[in-house]
Design an enzyme around this catalytic site. Structure first.
Site, PDB file in Angstrom:
ATOM      1  N   LYS A  50       0.848  -1.210   0.000  1.00 35.17           N
ATOM      2  CA  LYS A  50       0.000   0.000   0.000  1.00 35.17           C
ATOM      3  C   LYS A  50       0.875   1.248   0.000  1.00 35.17           C
ATOM      4  CE  LYS A  50      -3.864  -2.342   2.253  1.00 35.17           C
ATOM      5  NZ  LYS A  50      -4.684  -2.561   3.446  1.00 35.17           N
ATOM      6  N   GLN A  94      -4.284  -1.195   9.527  1.00 35.70           N
ATOM      7  CA  GLN A  94      -4.336  -2.546   8.965  1.00 35.70           C
ATOM      8  C   GLN A  94      -4.954  -3.514   9.975  1.00 35.70           C
ATOM      9  OE1 GLN A  94      -3.603  -3.200   5.824  1.00 35.70           O
ATOM     10  NE2 GLN A  94      -3.966  -5.405   5.962  1.00 35.70           N
ATOM     11  N   ASP A 117     -10.524   3.386   4.184  1.00 38.47           N
ATOM     12  CA  ASP A 117     -10.984   1.991   4.122  1.00 38.47           C
ATOM     13  C   ASP A 117     -12.510   1.918   4.012  1.00 38.47           C
ATOM     14  OD1 ASP A 117      -9.026  -0.019   4.105  1.00 38.47           O
ATOM     15  OD2 ASP A 117      -8.587   0.255   6.240  1.00 38.47           O
TER      16      ASP A 117
END
Ligand code: GUN
Length: 282
Positions: A50, A94, A117
């Site tokens: 990412k 994460q 997200d």
């Protein structure tokens, strides 16, 4: 007849190239914070990917690494600092988190306008209501693959296998918004094979290797495989038995190289979207 292969790698590369061109025209660099708690090897690989992909398109990405024994309170303090940092447009923590940290508290601590997200309940609620919001990356990527493959959603029977907050639930909402007739199935569904046979579109996100067999698929159906499973022999396979399914489906994504690459590309798109929205709203 053999199915058409939907090339997620190529679609993701085209999206990244488009974002790089867009970012190059901006008078600022969008900022992204990627937070990794602990040293889970799979999470470390995802986070590195990412960070790299973001920097490659001109996003100023920074990885915040915290030790595995970080307390929930300390993590939330870090997030509060990132929320208050005007150079940060996107914040991503994460998952999964170590057991001492409740992920709900952490997800709710992220500023919804920086929630790239799309996991914050406010964004999930907006998505369910059909309002503009930051949408979870993997389901967004699947929608782009369906569009790219020219799959008509309106009136189609779409089956989502899996009900996770990351993929299954938002996936169902997006397909519904696209006017598909949506069924969401899960581990307690009675006859999974029968549900599959009714579907024009199958999105498999169950996390079970090669769960969906070729003879469960209606001839010509579109199959998007979100699963990434490592077999004991080291092979990486999806939730669909690809060799069987490719003989029956009309179009199918491979694993790897299908839905996977789209997730990160959509994260970058969400970061640019968040940056533009935040900076235009002042
Ligand atoms: N863990 C597995 N998938 C994801 C994702 O899309 N975002 C985050 N933050 N964690 C994950």
């Amino acid at each position: 007849m053999t199915a058409r292969i939907i090339d997620g790698k190529a679609v993701a590369a085209a999206l990244r190239a488009k974002l790089a061109r867009q970012v190059a025209t901006l008078p600022f660099r969008p900022g992204l914070a990627v937070v990794l708690v602990g040293d889970d090897p799979a999470s470390a690989i995802y986070v590195r990917a990412k960070d790299r992909a973001a920097n490659a398109v001109g996003i100023a990405a920074r990885t915040v690494r915290l030790p595995a024994d970080t307390s929930e309170e300390a993590l939330i303090t870090h997030i509060a600092r990132l929320n208050a940092d005007p150079s940060m447009d996107g914040i991503l923590v994460q998952l999964p988190l170590p057991p001492q940290i409740a992920s709900q508290a952490v997800v709710e601590a992220v500023d919804p306008d920086k929630d790239v997200d799309g996991f914050h309940p406010l964004n999930i609620g907006r998505l369910a209501s059909g309002y503009p919001c930051l949408v979870p990356c993997t389901p967004t990527g699947v929608m782009k693959l369906l569009a790219e493959a020219g799959v008509a959603l309106e009136g189609a029977h779409a089956l989502v296998i899996g009900r996770s907050t990351i993929v299954g639930r938002p996936m169902g909402m997006l397909l519904l918004a696209g006017h598909a007739t949506v069924t969401v199935v899960h581990t307690r569904t009675r006859d999974l094979a029968a549900e599959c046979r009714r579907a024009d579109i199958i999105v498999a996100a169950a996390g079970r290797p090669q769960l969906v067999r070729g003879d469960w698929i209606a001839p010509g159906a579109t199959v998007i495989d979100v699963g990434v499973n490592r077999l004991p022999d080291g092979r990486l396979v999806g939730d669909v038995a690809f060799a069987e399914a490719v003989e029956i489906a009309g179009a199918i994504t491979p694993v790897p190289g299908g839905a996977g690459p789209m997730t990160i590309a959509c994260l970058l798109e969400n970061t640019v979207t968040a940056a533009l929205r935040r900076r235009s709203s002042g």
